[in-house]
Design an enzyme around this catalytic site. Structure first.
Site, mmCIF file in Angstrom:
data_model
loop_
_atom_site.group_PDB
_atom_site.id
_atom_site.type_symbol
_atom_site.label_atom_id
_atom_site.label_comp_id
_atom_site.label_asym_id
_atom_site.label_seq_id
_atom_site.Cartn_x
_atom_site.Cartn_y
_atom_site.Cartn_z
ATOM 1 N N GLY A 1 -9.240 -5.418 10.489
ATOM 2 C CA GLY A 1 -8.072 -4.514 11.035
ATOM 3 C C GLY A 1 -7.317 -4.847 12.453
ATOM 4 N N GLN B 1 0.701 -1.201 -0.179
ATOM 5 C CA GLN B 1 -0.275 0.251 0.199
ATOM 6 C C GLN B 1 0.748 1.353 0.244
ATOM 7 O OE1 GLN B 1 -1.937 2.149 3.610
ATOM 8 N NE2 GLN B 1 -3.711 1.115 1.977
ATOM 9 N N CYS C 1 -6.231 6.576 4.954
ATOM 10 C CA CYS C 1 -5.604 7.429 6.456
ATOM 11 C C CYS C 1 -5.959 8.717 7.022
ATOM 12 C CB CYS C 1 -4.101 7.279 6.392
ATOM 13 S SG CYS C 1 -3.240 8.150 7.534
ATOM 14 N N ASN D 1 -15.403 -2.841 5.290
ATOM 15 C CA ASN D 1 -14.112 -3.013 6.192
ATOM 16 C C ASN D 1 -14.599 -2.158 7.134
ATOM 17 O OD1 ASN D 1 -11.037 -1.220 7.248
ATOM 18 N ND2 ASN D 1 -10.743 -2.538 7.574
ATOM 19 N N GLY D 2 -14.246 -2.671 8.533
ATOM 20 C CA GLY D 2 -14.525 -2.034 9.469
ATOM 21 C C GLY D 2 -15.803 -2.486 10.735
ATOM 22 N N ASP D 3 -14.801 -2.725 11.899
ATOM 23 C CA ASP D 3 -15.488 -2.804 12.522
ATOM 24 C C ASP D 3 -16.226 -4.362 12.796
ATOM 25 O OD1 ASP D 3 -15.535 -0.198 13.645
ATOM 26 O OD2 ASP D 3 -17.928 -0.050 13.886
HETATM 27 C C1 LIG Z 1 -3.292 1.844 14.533
HETATM 28 C C2 LIG Z 1 -3.479 1.477 12.933
HETATM 29 C C3 LIG Z 1 -2.995 1.432 11.803
HETATM 30 C C4 LIG Z 1 -3.743 1.850 10.145
HETATM 31 N N1 LIG Z 1 -2.664 1.554 9.137
HETATM 32 C C5 LIG Z 1 -3.457 2.125 8.078
HETATM 33 C C6 LIG Z 1 -2.907 1.894 7.053
HETATM 34 O O1 LIG Z 1 -1.769 1.918 7.325
HETATM 35 N N2 LIG Z 1 -3.689 1.821 5.544
HETATM 36 C C7 LIG Z 1 -4.271 2.142 5.349
HETATM 37 O O2 LIG Z 1 -5.050 2.274 4.615
HETATM 38 N N3 LIG Z 1 -5.081 2.281 6.612
HETATM 39 C C8 LIG Z 1 -4.234 1.634 7.968
HETATM 40 N N4 LIG Z 1 -5.651 1.632 9.279
HETATM 41 C C9 LIG Z 1 -6.909 1.555 8.885
HETATM 42 C C10 LIG Z 1 -7.371 -0.265 8.827
HETATM 43 O O3 LIG Z 1 -6.487 -0.756 7.784
HETATM 44 C C11 LIG Z 1 -8.793 -0.118 8.504
HETATM 45 O O4 LIG Z 1 -9.270 0.673 7.870
HETATM 46 C C12 LIG Z 1 -9.359 -0.358 10.443
HETATM 47 O O5 LIG Z 1 -8.418 -0.424 11.157
HETATM 48 C C13 LIG Z 1 -10.784 -0.461 10.141
HETATM 49 O O6 LIG Z 1 -11.020 -1.937 10.198
HETATM 50 P P1 LIG Z 1 -11.168 -2.682 11.880
HETATM 51 O O7 LIG Z 1 -12.722 -1.719 11.855
HETATM 52 O O8 LIG Z 1 -11.427 -4.215 11.205
HETATM 53 O O9 LIG Z 1 -9.691 -2.412 12.036
HETATM 54 C C14 LIG Z 1 -5.094 1.142 10.839
HETATM 55 C C15 LIG Z 1 -5.715 1.255 10.997
HETATM 56 C C16 LIG Z 1 -5.093 1.157 12.643
HETATM 57 C C17 LIG Z 1 -5.666 1.030 14.204
#
Ligand SMILES: Cc1cc2nc3c(=O)[nH]c(=O)nc-3n(C[C@H](O)[C@H](O)[C@H](O)COP(=O)(O)O)c2cc1C
Length: 414
Positions: free
Chosen positions: A282, A128, A158, A258-260
């Site tokens: 994530g 990425q 981001c 994606n999300g939660d």
């Molecule tokens: C510590 C942290 C670092 C992340 N770094 C990135 C990243 O480098 N690139 C990106 O697209 N999203 C990044 N995200 C977002 C995650 O890829 C994801 O979209 C987000 O956490 C929601 O998914 P989840 O609810 O499964 O955690 C990051 C999230 C967290 C918590």
């Protein structure tokens, strides 16, 4: 097991008869521009987390599971193997942490390698990139392709101030024509599949995800991943899965939701509610690295194995040992500093890994006081030896969750 939107039968005598209803099944596979991904689960890019050690750790997650061999679970485990033929861990696609396109295109070759390190067992793997300059991003995408990645992904999600301040990440969501220009430049520069991860929009008053997904399709991108929150939301509130459904309705290219997602039930619910082609996970992965395998098992059988304390011990130890081995093999620092670097990472992970372990706060304390990687390993051994010989079941009250990008890890200058 707590169902979320689904009432599962409790009669597991023949697991295959009780497989998930078709509309709630995380697909066994999907394809990103001809790259097969099986099963249709993706490890979300997370800066500071998804480095090569963590990614391989997730890929091999079943190796530190002892309980899958227990008689009570043997039927369901066997059927997972029958149904999910590809990955041991159930994670179909790995993604790197995001990398600054600007930094990458300026770096010396040897330094680039450090940023883009991956191993053979990580395929299929996506790299990425973030940035805001179309030409720089196109250059960086070429570097990614030359390094051997299977796909390249553009970060439009981001929310970190440092990235948004340079118009990167979700900052670009305010300028769709610029995104169109970037899409074209990257698409022209590489032949590997090109994807994008984005949020709903900058704020509630400027939701652009459907328009953006259509634009991605028109410009020849091979899949889109939507984190269903706005930039303004950060990580607060609930992900709004209805927008994943809206994007899915609008395009023919694969849509990754994606999300939660915290449990296999959540993954099934997302598929049922949105019809997405794949799910991306994530924050749940560092505290429950088994989640991908659990999703595969749940999809196949309607139930899934929960890790025992011994599994958790093996998992923590395996990961810490992998960190030490990687530092030994690759670090250019003198030994003493190298271990300092590694134990820092161990401390960071210890708080996620011990989430839910009775008495885990004591272990975290010991780990935080340790000065070297070996001292951390010794603390882990001692903690679990005591626990496994005299287990108690007092519940762990503390919750430690990943909630934000670590700002200090971010730099950009384009
Ligand atoms: C510590 C942290 C670092 C992340 N770094 C990135 C990243 O480098 N690139 C990106 O697209 N999203 C990044 N995200 C977002 C995650 O890829 C994801 O979209 C987000 O956490 C929601 O998914 P989840 O609810 O499964 O955690 C990051 C999230 C967290 C918590």
């Amino acid at each position: 097991m707590s169902g979320k939107g689904f009432t599962m039968k409790k009669d597991w005598d023949n697991p295959l008869e009780h497989a998930m209803p078709a509309e709630a099944r995380v697909p066994a596979s999907f394809s990103i521009g001809g790259i097969p991904v099986a099963p249709a689960t993706v490890l979300a890019p997370m800066v500071g987390v998804t480095d090569t050690v963590f990614r391989r750790f997730i890929r091999n997650a079943s190796q530190f599971t002892a309980s899958s061999a227990s008689p009570a679970n043997s039927a369901s485990s066997a059927s997972v193997e029958d149904t999910v033929t590809n990955q041991q861990s159930g994670c179909g696609l790995l993604m790197t942490e995001f990398t600054s396109a600007d930094g990458l295109s300026r770096m010396r070759e040897s330094k680039r390698k450090r940023y883009l390190t991956f191993y053979e067992d990580e395929h299929p793997i996506a790299a990425q990139l973030f940035g805001s300059n179309a030409e720089t991003l196109a250059d960086a995408a070429r570097i990614v392709q030359d390094t051997g990645f299977d796909t390249v992904d553009l970060n439009l999600g981001c929310p970190a101030k440092r990235v948004v301040g340079c118009n990167g990440g979700s900052g670009l969501l305010r300028d769709l024509p610029k995104i169109g220009h970037i899409f074209k430049a990257i698409r022209k520069s590489v032949t590997i599949p090109f994807t994008v991860e984005f949020r709903l929009g900058w704020s509630d008053s400027s939701i652009v995800c459907v328009e953006l997904a259509r634009m991605a399709q028109e410009e020849g991108l091979c899949a889109v991943a939507l984190h269903a929150r706005t930039r303004e939301q950060g990580y607060t509130g609930q992900a709004r899965w209805e927008w994943i459904a809206a994007v899915k309705d609008a395009v023919q290219i694969p849509v990754i939701g994606n999300g939660d997602i915290r449990t296999p039930e959540d993954a099934a619910a997302m598929v049922a509610q949105t019809n997405c082609d794949a799910v991306m996970i994530g924050r749940a992965a560092p505290s429950n690295p088994w989640i991908f395998r659990q999703i595969a098992e749940y999809t196949a059988t309607g139930q899934y194995t929960k890790p025992t304390e011994l599994d958790r011990y093996r998992m923590i130890r395996t990961y810490f040992q992998m960190l030490l081995d990687e530092a030994e093999a690759t670090s250019e620092l003198p030994r003493a500093q190298r271990h300092g670097e590694t134990s820092g990472k161990m401390k960071q992970f210890a708080s996620w890994f011990t989430h839910g372990v009775p008495g885990g706060s004591k272990l975290r304390q010991q780990i935080f006081q340790s000065k070297t990687g070996s001292a951390v390993l010794a603390a882990v051994d001692q903690f679990f030896e005591t626990r496994l010989s005299a287990p108690t079941s007092e519940p762990e009250q503390e919750e430690t969750e990943l909630t934000a990008f670590p700002e200090e890890a971010l730099t950009c200058s384009d």
